[in-house]
Each structure stands twice: as C-alpha cells, then as structure tokens.
Design an enzyme around this catalytic site. Structure first.
Site, PDB file in Angstrom:
ATOM      1  N   GLY A 148       0.029   7.422   3.625  1.00 40.89           N
ATOM      2  CA  GLY A 148      -0.386   7.042   2.284  1.00 40.89           C
ATOM      3  C   GLY A 148      -1.411   5.935   2.351  1.00 40.89           C
ATOM      4  O   GLY A 148      -2.236   5.883   3.272  1.00 40.89           O
ATOM      5  N   THR A 225       6.386  -1.771   9.757  1.00 41.31           N
ATOM      6  CA  THR A 225       6.038  -2.682   8.669  1.00 41.31           C
ATOM      7  C   THR A 225       6.415  -2.047   7.333  1.00 41.31           C
ATOM      8  O   THR A 225       5.937  -2.464   6.285  1.00 41.31           O
ATOM      9  CB  THR A 225       4.528  -2.998   8.671  1.00 41.31           C
ATOM     10  OG1 THR A 225       3.794  -1.773   8.620  1.00 41.31           O
ATOM     11  CG2 THR A 225       4.128  -3.790   9.890  1.00 41.31           C
ATOM     12  N   ARG A 227      10.055  -0.291   5.960  1.00 45.28           N
ATOM     13  CA  ARG A 227      11.366  -0.746   5.497  1.00 45.28           C
ATOM     14  C   ARG A 227      12.336  -0.766   6.666  1.00 45.28           C
ATOM     15  O   ARG A 227      12.393   0.167   7.460  1.00 45.28           O
ATOM     16  CB  ARG A 227      11.903   0.158   4.379  1.00 45.28           C
ATOM     17  CG  ARG A 227      11.177   0.000   3.036  1.00 45.28           C
ATOM     18  CD  ARG A 227      11.397  -1.390   2.455  1.00 45.28           C
ATOM     19  NE  ARG A 227      10.774  -1.557   1.148  1.00 45.28           N
ATOM     20  CZ  ARG A 227       9.571  -2.097   0.965  1.00 45.28           C
ATOM     21  NH1 ARG A 227       8.851  -2.481   1.992  1.00 45.28           N
ATOM     22  NH2 ARG A 227       9.098  -2.253  -0.268  1.00 45.28           N
ATOM     23  N   GLU A 256      18.109  -6.985   6.718  1.00 45.45           N
ATOM     24  CA  GLU A 256      17.504  -8.243   6.293  1.00 45.45           C
ATOM     25  C   GLU A 256      18.043  -8.732   4.961  1.00 45.45           C
ATOM     26  O   GLU A 256      18.045  -9.927   4.706  1.00 45.45           O
ATOM     27  CB  GLU A 256      15.979  -8.128   6.226  1.00 45.45           C
ATOM     28  CG  GLU A 256      15.429  -7.267   5.118  1.00 45.45           C
ATOM     29  CD  GLU A 256      13.901  -7.194   5.184  1.00 45.45           C
ATOM     30  OE1 GLU A 256      13.263  -7.425   4.157  1.00 45.45           O
ATOM     31  OE2 GLU A 256      13.363  -6.902   6.258  1.00 45.45           O
ATOM     32  N   HIS A 290       8.982 -10.274   7.200  1.00 47.22           N
ATOM     33  CA  HIS A 290       8.549  -9.436   6.085  1.00 47.22           C
ATOM     34  C   HIS A 290       7.322 -10.036   5.389  1.00 47.22           C
ATOM     35  O   HIS A 290       7.289 -10.210   4.166  1.00 47.22           O
ATOM     36  CB  HIS A 290       9.693  -9.257   5.073  1.00 47.22           C
ATOM     37  CG  HIS A 290       9.586  -7.981   4.277  1.00 47.22           C
ATOM     38  ND1 HIS A 290      10.683  -7.256   3.879  1.00 47.22           N
ATOM     39  CD2 HIS A 290       8.512  -7.313   3.802  1.00 47.22           C
ATOM     40  CE1 HIS A 290      10.286  -6.202   3.183  1.00 47.22           C
ATOM     41  NE2 HIS A 290       8.967  -6.212   3.126  1.00 47.22           N
ATOM     42  N   ILE A 291       6.314 -10.328   6.197  1.00 48.99           N
ATOM     43  CA  ILE A 291       5.105 -10.986   5.676  1.00 48.99           C
ATOM     44  C   ILE A 291       3.851 -10.134   5.849  1.00 48.99           C
ATOM     45  O   ILE A 291       2.748 -10.594   5.537  1.00 48.99           O
ATOM     46  CB  ILE A 291       4.876 -12.352   6.358  1.00 48.99           C
ATOM     47  CG1 ILE A 291       4.783 -12.201   7.887  1.00 48.99           C
ATOM     48  CG2 ILE A 291       5.963 -13.332   5.957  1.00 48.99           C
ATOM     49  CD1 ILE A 291       4.341 -13.448   8.613  1.00 48.99           C
ATOM     50  N   ALA A 292       3.987  -8.907   6.316  1.00 49.42           N
ATOM     51  CA  ALA A 292       2.802  -8.084   6.586  1.00 49.42           C
ATOM     52  C   ALA A 292       1.934  -7.914   5.338  1.00 49.42           C
ATOM     53  O   ALA A 292       0.711  -7.939   5.415  1.00 49.42           O
ATOM     54  CB  ALA A 292       3.211  -6.722   7.145  1.00 49.42           C
TER      55      ALA A 292
END
Length: 333
Positions: A148, A225, A227, A256, A290-292
């Site tokens: 996507g 990156t 889930r 997480e 979780h900062i991508a």
C-alpha cells in the site's frame, strides 16, 4: 452536515485551529471515559489510540457521521459496525508513509552493517572489525509484504540501492515500476530481506510465525514497522537463535500495549517478558519505540490530510443534502 467534532487526543492544536476557521465547533476531552461523554452531541470524532471505538461507543453516538484516526491503522475501531451505521472512517496513511519507509531503511542499514553493535563496542573500548564485517543491500532481493502507501514508498526509496524488489499483496495489480508483484511462494524462494507493511486484522494476526518463517529458502533480514501482533515473538526469537533470520528490526512489538507505560519494570517471571528481554539482549535485534511514523514532518502531513478529508466529507454531505431537498421539492410539486 458536520457541525460539532469531539477531539479525544492531545497535540491536535493545528487541526483544531484549522477546523474552527472553517466553522466547525471543536470540543476537547483528553481524560474522560466514554461513559462520561455525551457522545450524541457529536457529528465527528478525531483520535489516535486512547480509546477503543466499539459498537457500544458507536450506538451512543447517534449523530456520528465520521471517525477520524490520525495515523494509518483503524484496528481500534469496530469498522464493520461503523460501516453498517453509515459512518465514514478516515485515516491518514499517506501522511507517514515516507517517514516509515525511511525508518525501515535506516534500521536495515544498521542491522546489515552492525552499526549499533559496533558503536556500543567502541564505547566500551572494543575495536572489532572482523566480527562486524557487514553486508551490502546492493544486489539483494527485497520482499515487501503489503504494498500500500508505505510499501510503495519503501520500494521507491530502495530503488536507488540497485536491488531487486518484489511485493506481495492480497489486492491484484498493485505492482509498479519499483516492485514486481509476485505470489508468496516467490517471496519465500528469493527474498534476502523481508519488510512487513500489512494492516492488523484477524488474517494478519500472528502471520509471521514459525511455519511461515520455515518456508523461506534462505536466511533473511526481517523488518516490522507495521503492527507488533502480526508477529509471534517467541517464534521470531527461535528463528534468530537458529540462524533462520539474520537480524530483526522491530519498531513495533507483539505485546507493546501491555508494556507501553511500564516497559522496563515488567514482571520478569512472565513468559512474554522473558521473550522481550531475549530481544533486548540480542545483538541481532534493533528495537525502536513505535516511532517509524512519528517524525515532525509526518505529524504535519497527517494533520493536513485529516483536515482535508473532513472538509471534503462535509462538502459531500452538504451536496447530498441539497440534492435530497431538491428531490423532495420536486415530489411536492
């Protein structure tokens, strides 16, 4: 027509400012549970992940016309019930696709060239060149699962590395000049690197498991990156230990949500916690929180996209209302 919007997340000042200028009423509520909010007042809701929007929530929001999530996933929303109620779901995957793609490449470069490990060693007085001999991305085959917005951005950015890029997606004909769309058997056979870019659904939950990993013809580098719950972590750890996976680059973790606020004080006797510490102490693993998709630029772009989509939806609803009134008038005549 959309009049009143409920903002459930902090740091939305730009969105609020822009929407108010367009005539929308914006109420902010950052702490209350849904039981304490009169949801029937609102035509729209904007959030990230603070609350779960289930069917009970939606039933109370009797005038709701849209739910907007700032980000790419909508797994915290009961989308099927929302669709049943005629509620439009809005997200902004176009806004952070480039930041996620850049982050994935950055992690891969670090993993393949031992950049983080050698940096840590040097700071401890260890100068070890041979054990930190890296590998080049050039001439490798990159398998992108989920093609996507983000998958396409990653392929475009990797095109300058002189790689062969394959993509797999459940939708047909999504391949482009940057990636050749293939079936999963080809991904298993040819990939040196796998980057996961799928939404979290019942079908993708735990899709990266031991049986899946064993289908690859050769060891590979793994990037997630998307889930965390798409990966069964203890199966990943096993593959790292037996060499089936060279290294793992993880911006998201399977558990997480359990660890999010108290990550380093987690019960070490818990099975999940032991797996997590396996990841922490492994030199084959790179972790980020979780900062991508969490850059300054992506925040601005996602905010703009949410605003544009809300304004467009309101215009469409107004046009529909006008046409309905005209039809009613014709019927009266």
């Amino acid at each position: 027509m959309i009049k009143r919007i409920l903002i459930l997340e902090k740091n939305c000042s730009f969105i609020i400012q822009k929407l108010k200028k367009k005539g929308f009423i914006c109420d902010e509520n950052y702490y209350d549970s849904t039981d304490k909010i009169n949801l029937s007042l609102y035509d729209g809701i904007i959030l990230r992940s603070r609350l779960k929007i289930d069917n009970e929530f939606i039933k109370k929001a009797i005038n709701l016309k849209f739910i907007a999530r700032i980000g790419s996933g909508i797994e915290n929303i009961d989308k099927y019930y929302a669709f049943k109620r005629g509620i439009t779901l809005i997200s902004s995957p176009e806004g952070n696709k480039d930041s996620v793609a850049e982050h994935a490449i950055g992690m891969l470069l670090c993993a393949m060239n031992h950049i983080i490990v050698s940096n840590q060693q040097i700071k401890k007085g260890i100068w070890n060149r041979e054990n930190n001999r890296g590998m080049e991305i050039m001439k490798k085959t990159i398998g992108i699962i989920g093609y996507g917005n983000t998958g396409k951005s990653l392929a475009k950015k990797l095109s300058g590395f002189d790689t062969s890029i394959l993509c797999y997606d459940t939708l047909p004909n999504v391949g482009d000049i940057y990636a050749n769309q293939v079936d999963m058997s080809t991904i298993f056979q040819k990939s040196d690197v796998i980057s996961l870019h799928v939404p979290y659904t019942k079908k993708t939950k735990g899709m990266i498991n031991y049986n899946f990993i064993q289908k690859f013809y050769k060891p590979f580098y793994f990037i997630n990156t998307s889930r965390g719950e798409c990966v069964i972590t203890n199966h990943l750890v096993k593959a790292l230990k037996n060499g089936k996976i060279y290294a793992a680059c993880l911006d998201v973790l399977e558990y997480e949500n359990l660890l999010y606020e108290n990550i380093f004080h987690y019960n070490q006797n818990n099975k999940q916690s032991k797996t997590f510490f396996d990841l922490i102490y492994s030199e084959k693993v790179i972790l980020t929180p979780h900062i991508a998709g969490w850059t300054k630029e992506s925040k601005s772009k996602m905010d703009e996209i949410i605003i544009e989509k809300i304004i467009l939806l309101n215009q469409q609803l107004n046009s529909k209302k006008i046409m309905q009134n005209l039809n009613d008038s014709d019927s009266d005549n």
